[in-house]
Structures are given as C-alpha cells and as structure tokens.
Design a protein around this motif. Structure first.
Motif, mmCIF file in Angstrom:
data_model
loop_
_atom_site.group_PDB
_atom_site.id
_atom_site.type_symbol
_atom_site.label_atom_id
_atom_site.label_comp_id
_atom_site.label_asym_id
_atom_site.label_seq_id
_atom_site.Cartn_x
_atom_site.Cartn_y
_atom_site.Cartn_z
ATOM 1 N N ASP A 22 0.814 -1.208 0.000
ATOM 2 C CA ASP A 22 0.000 0.000 0.000
ATOM 3 C C ASP A 22 0.851 1.263 0.000
ATOM 4 N N ASN A 23 2.127 1.125 0.320
ATOM 5 C CA ASN A 23 3.010 2.287 0.336
ATOM 6 C C ASN A 23 3.486 2.679 -1.054
ATOM 7 N N PHE A 24 3.139 1.906 -2.057
ATOM 8 C CA PHE A 24 3.652 2.128 -3.403
ATOM 9 C C PHE A 24 2.511 2.465 -4.350
ATOM 10 N N GLU A 25 2.713 3.531 -5.147
ATOM 11 C CA GLU A 25 1.736 3.917 -6.158
ATOM 12 C C GLU A 25 2.415 3.921 -7.521
ATOM 13 N N ALA A 26 1.681 3.497 -8.544
ATOM 14 C CA ALA A 26 2.227 3.495 -9.895
ATOM 15 C C ALA A 26 1.116 3.785 -10.890
ATOM 16 N N GLY A 27 1.457 4.488 -11.937
ATOM 17 C CA GLY A 27 0.509 4.815 -12.994
ATOM 18 C C GLY A 27 1.268 5.340 -14.197
ATOM 19 N N GLY A 28 0.528 5.789 -15.180
ATOM 20 C CA GLY A 28 1.183 6.333 -16.354
ATOM 21 C C GLY A 28 0.284 6.275 -17.566
ATOM 22 N N TYR A 29 0.894 6.252 -18.729
ATOM 23 C CA TYR A 29 0.120 6.182 -19.960
ATOM 24 C C TYR A 29 1.013 5.717 -21.103
ATOM 25 N N ALA A 30 0.355 5.341 -22.190
ATOM 26 C CA ALA A 30 1.022 5.053 -23.453
ATOM 27 C C ALA A 30 0.229 5.780 -24.533
ATOM 28 N N LYS A 31 0.928 6.411 -25.471
ATOM 29 C CA LYS A 31 0.207 7.138 -26.506
ATOM 30 C C LYS A 31 0.984 7.110 -27.821
ATOM 31 N N TYR A 32 0.227 7.273 -28.879
ATOM 32 C CA TYR A 32 0.785 7.324 -30.234
ATOM 33 C C TYR A 32 0.391 8.653 -30.857
ATOM 34 N N LEU A 33 1.376 9.357 -31.429
ATOM 35 C CA LEU A 33 1.148 10.664 -32.038
ATOM 36 C C LEU A 33 1.596 10.625 -33.492
ATOM 37 N N PHE A 34 0.667 10.920 -34.388
ATOM 38 C CA PHE A 34 0.982 11.053 -35.812
ATOM 39 C C PHE A 34 0.961 12.531 -36.176
ATOM 40 N N SER A 35 1.893 12.957 -37.030
ATOM 41 C CA SER A 35 1.918 14.349 -37.457
ATOM 42 C C SER A 35 2.292 14.450 -38.924
ATOM 43 N N SER A 53 5.668 6.528 -23.993
ATOM 44 C CA SER A 53 5.196 5.835 -22.796
ATOM 45 C C SER A 53 5.742 6.527 -21.554
ATOM 46 N N ARG A 54 4.949 6.461 -20.490
ATOM 47 C CA ARG A 54 5.341 7.133 -19.246
ATOM 48 C C ARG A 54 4.978 6.262 -18.047
ATOM 49 N N LEU A 55 5.887 6.226 -17.061
ATOM 50 C CA LEU A 55 5.658 5.509 -15.818
ATOM 51 C C LEU A 55 5.882 6.454 -14.654
ATOM 52 N N ASN A 56 4.853 6.627 -13.822
ATOM 53 C CA ASN A 56 4.923 7.474 -12.633
ATOM 54 C C ASN A 56 4.862 6.594 -11.394
ATOM 55 N N THR A 57 5.825 6.732 -10.504
ATOM 56 C CA THR A 57 5.843 5.920 -9.281
ATOM 57 C C THR A 57 6.053 6.812 -8.061
ATOM 58 N N LYS A 58 5.532 6.339 -6.955
ATOM 59 C CA LYS A 58 5.728 7.040 -5.681
ATOM 60 C C LYS A 58 5.746 6.024 -4.554
ATOM 61 N N TYR A 59 6.750 6.137 -3.694
ATOM 62 C CA TYR A 59 6.888 5.237 -2.557
ATOM 63 C C TYR A 59 6.866 6.046 -1.265
ATOM 64 N N PHE A 60 5.993 5.635 -0.339
ATOM 65 C CA PHE A 60 5.857 6.315 0.947
ATOM 66 C C PHE A 60 6.623 5.520 2.004
ATOM 67 N N PHE A 61 7.703 6.107 2.499
ATOM 68 C CA PHE A 61 8.455 5.460 3.579
ATOM 69 C C PHE A 61 7.646 5.496 4.870
ATOM 70 N N ASP A 62 6.961 6.613 5.111
ATOM 71 C CA ASP A 62 6.020 6.749 6.225
ATOM 72 C C ASP A 62 5.077 7.888 5.859
ATOM 73 N N ASP A 63 4.331 8.381 6.827
ATOM 74 C CA ASP A 63 3.326 9.408 6.535
ATOM 75 C C ASP A 63 3.941 10.737 6.123
ATOM 76 N N SER A 64 5.212 10.948 6.421
ATOM 77 C CA SER A 64 5.803 12.255 6.157
ATOM 78 C C SER A 64 6.917 12.241 5.108
ATOM 79 N N PHE A 65 7.378 11.050 4.697
ATOM 80 C CA PHE A 65 8.555 10.968 3.841
ATOM 81 C C PHE A 65 8.244 10.091 2.631
#
Length: 396
Positions: A22-35, A53-65
C-alpha cells in the motif's frame, strides 16, 4: 553518474515491495502521435510518428517521507529525422544540472530517447515541507505566460508534454496558514553564473491570492508579484516582474548586422514584463480566455531573429506585445472543441491552434490538433509552417 542514476531508478521500480504494498503507487500512460507538417524552408511534406510511454511511481516510507520517480520514453519514426538537421538534439529536454536522459538509439529513420523528468524526495513535518531533487516548481498564476515562474516557465504550444519539464532543485515551504506560506527554492546549474535562487511569500486577502517574489536568475536580480482571483465570477490573474538589465550578448551582433538590424536595446532600462489574464465559463460550458504579455524591451519587427537572445535574457517572448485568445465548448459530455491563437500586433504574425478531444472509453482518449503559423519571413511566427497532429492515449 548517468548509469548509476538509471540503476537507482530500476532498483526502485523493479525491487519487490513486500513489507507494505500500500506504500507504493504506480501509474502512467502510453500514446501514439501522428503528425504531418509543412515548413517554408522545405519543399515537401513531412510525416512523423511518436510512440510515447510514461511511468509514474511514488513510494511512501512513512506518513511524512516519500520518494517520487517518473520516467518517460519516446521513439521517433519518420521523415523529420532525415530532413531536419540535428534532430536528435532538438528533441532533448534541457538538463541544467544532472544528465538524466539517454539517447537509446539513433539511425537514419528512427531515434529512441529516454529520460527521468521527476526524481525527488519529499518530507513533510507539521507546517514545513522540504523537497529535494528533480521537481516542477510552478510559481506563475497565469495560464499562457509566466514571468514570475523563475524555475519552470511553461510553453502552451508544447501540447504533448502535459507534465512539463522539471528542475534539479532544493525547495523549502513553510505554511503560515491554510492559504499562506513562505517559500525558498535553489536550483544549481552546471553553467557558471547560471544558478537560480528565489523566495516567495504567498497570502490571501480580499478573496485573492497574492504572491511576492525576489531572487537571482542568470546572475541578475529579479523581483515581482502575481495575483489570482475573480471579478463577478470571471477569473482574473496577473503577473509583474522587474529584473536587472543584462549585459549585451555580442555573439548575436554579426547575425543582426546581416539584416541591418540593431541588437535588443537594453540602454539603461531594467527589463519590465507584465501579464494580464481573464477567463469565464458560461452555464452552457462555452469558455473564453484572454491574456496579454508586454515586454518593455521587446522588438517590434523581425522578432523571429531575436528569439534566442530573448530566451537567454529571461524574456518569454522577443515581441513588445503578445495577445492570446481562446474559445472552447463541450459539444457533448465526451467531446470538447477548442481554438486559440497568439497574435503579435507589431509584426502581424500569429499562430492559430484548433483542437478537438474525444473520450472514446474510460482511460482511452483521441485528440486532434493543428498548429497553423502565419506571417512574413523572420517575424515571430512566420517561419514555422503548419502541422497537424492526431493522438490516441491510454492511461493506467
């Protein structure tokens, strides 16, 4: 250094977090762009593809860090790689202090580019918040031009980078109330005399948020203030800055002499810039947004030639005056149409940007947008041609 940073990120992302998932969050996206693009300098139309493509992560060591790490990877395919000189350099994000990007591959037809654009520790203790690392420090209140944003000024034309670049910095915020704070930020730079350090005081009065800043950027002092509030339900924002005049950049004088132009005139004037911004949403979802930018030392003609010097001296535009206008409307709950333009009243150049977005299903979106630049040669927008984009994006 670059390899060790990559190994550090991979260790965080790939190591099992068994003690507390529960201390770990992950998300992101994948997209294709034509121009497809046409430029005045080329006699052919260019077709390009980007897989992003993008990967976003966050880890909570405790409530403040906590530790945030965000990574993006783009692969480019198409004719621009062969036709545009130094293409691989043009796509790179500025790395002011630490190199956290990698040119994964490069050939005549494709380029792969990866970067870590967020990597920071965040610590909260009562009313104090300390953030160290690559982060985004957004001080501006306006939505197109931000002269008070000393660390990460945005570009509204960079539509495909929603997160926007970050900066390697130390940031300390002390909250003196629910909507007031004192803040200090320091962003070192590998270039001599290029660090940025500044303080901000923010407080609320008369239902407005006011921000006052003072600091050093490009080895010159800068001060200013901004505000955000509303008038009869319409948003009202503004920013004002005054900064020490720079020394003349002699390396551009040869270029200017070829066009019989005088360099930007700093004379004895400090640089004064201000932005006024207003927007309003009608009950039927019709939205209108107007914004103007004024630079006291901006040029009135051939402003396209002065773009690089203006950027180095801290100006958001080489033009004396710039005007932004936007209209948008929800055609349906899933479809939104928009059009905005930026106009230079002095050299009569402009860019017009129509777009439409469609939410196909949950987390899957289609976006169509065009950048239509108009103007004579060497004006602010006269040398960029026309580009049309189609993007499909899946978020997770």
């Amino acid at each position: 250094m670059r390899k060790s940073l990559l190994y550090f990120l991979l260790l965080i992302l790939l190591s099992p977090i068994t003690p507390a998932q529960d201390n770990f969050e992950a998300g992101g996206y994948a997209k294709y762009l034509f121009s497809t693009s046409e430029y005045p300098q080329l006699n052919e139309r260019l077709y390009d593809h980007i897989i992003h493509s993008r990967l976003n992560t966050k880890y909570f060591f405790d409530d403040s860090f906590s530790l945030t790490a965000e990574f993006r990877f783009r692969s480019f395919f198409g004719s621009s790689i062969k036709k545009i000189p130094n293409f691989s350099e043009l796509i790179k994000t500025n790395q002011p202090l630490l190199d956290m990007d990698w040119l994964v591959w490069q050939s005549q037809n494709t380029v792969g580019y990866a970067e870590i654009d967020r990597l920071y520790f965040d610590y909260n203790a009562n009313d104090v918040q300390v953030t160290v690392g690559r982060q985004r420090i957004a001080w501006g209140t306006s939505w197109v031009w931000n002269p008070t944003d000393l660390f990460n000024p945005l570009s509204i034309l960079d539509f495909d980078y929603e997160e926007l670049p970050g900066n390697d910095a130390l940031r300390v915020q002390y909250y003196t109330g629910a909507v007031s704070k004192i803040e200090f930020a320091l962003a070192p730079n590998r270039k001599k005399n290029k660090p940025t350090s500044a303080a901000l005081i923010s407080y609320n009065a008369f239902d407005y948020d006011f921000n006052f800043i003072a600091g050093i950027k490009n080895n010159r002092w800068i001060t200013g203030f901004s505000w955000v509030g509303d008038i009869l339900g319409a948003g009202f924002r503004g920013e004002v800055t005054l900064q020490e005049k720079p020394e003349r950049l002699s390396e551009y004088e040869l270029l200017y002499s070829q066009f019989e132009l005088q360099p930007i005139s700093y004379s004895n004037n400090n640089i004064f810039s201000f932005v006024l911004s207003g927007d309003y949403t009608f009950p039927n979802s019709f939205y209108i947004h107007t914004e103007i930018l004024f630079n006291n030392i901006g040029v009135k003609k051939f402003s396209g030639i002065f773009i690089k010097e203006a950027s180095e001296t801290g100006m958001l535009s080489p033009a004396r005056l710039s005007v932004f206008q936007e209209f948008s409307y929800n055609i349906s709950p899933l479809v939104r149409a928009s059009i905005f333009g930026i106009f230079n009243p002095n050299d009569k150049s402009k860019v017009i940007v129509p777009s439409i977005s469609y939410s196909i299903i949950t987390n899957l979106d289609l976006y169509l947008i065009a950048l239509i630049f108009k103007g004579d040669q060497f004006t602010q927008f006269g040398d960029y041609g026309t580009s049309v984009f189609a993007r499909i994006k899946y978020s997770f």
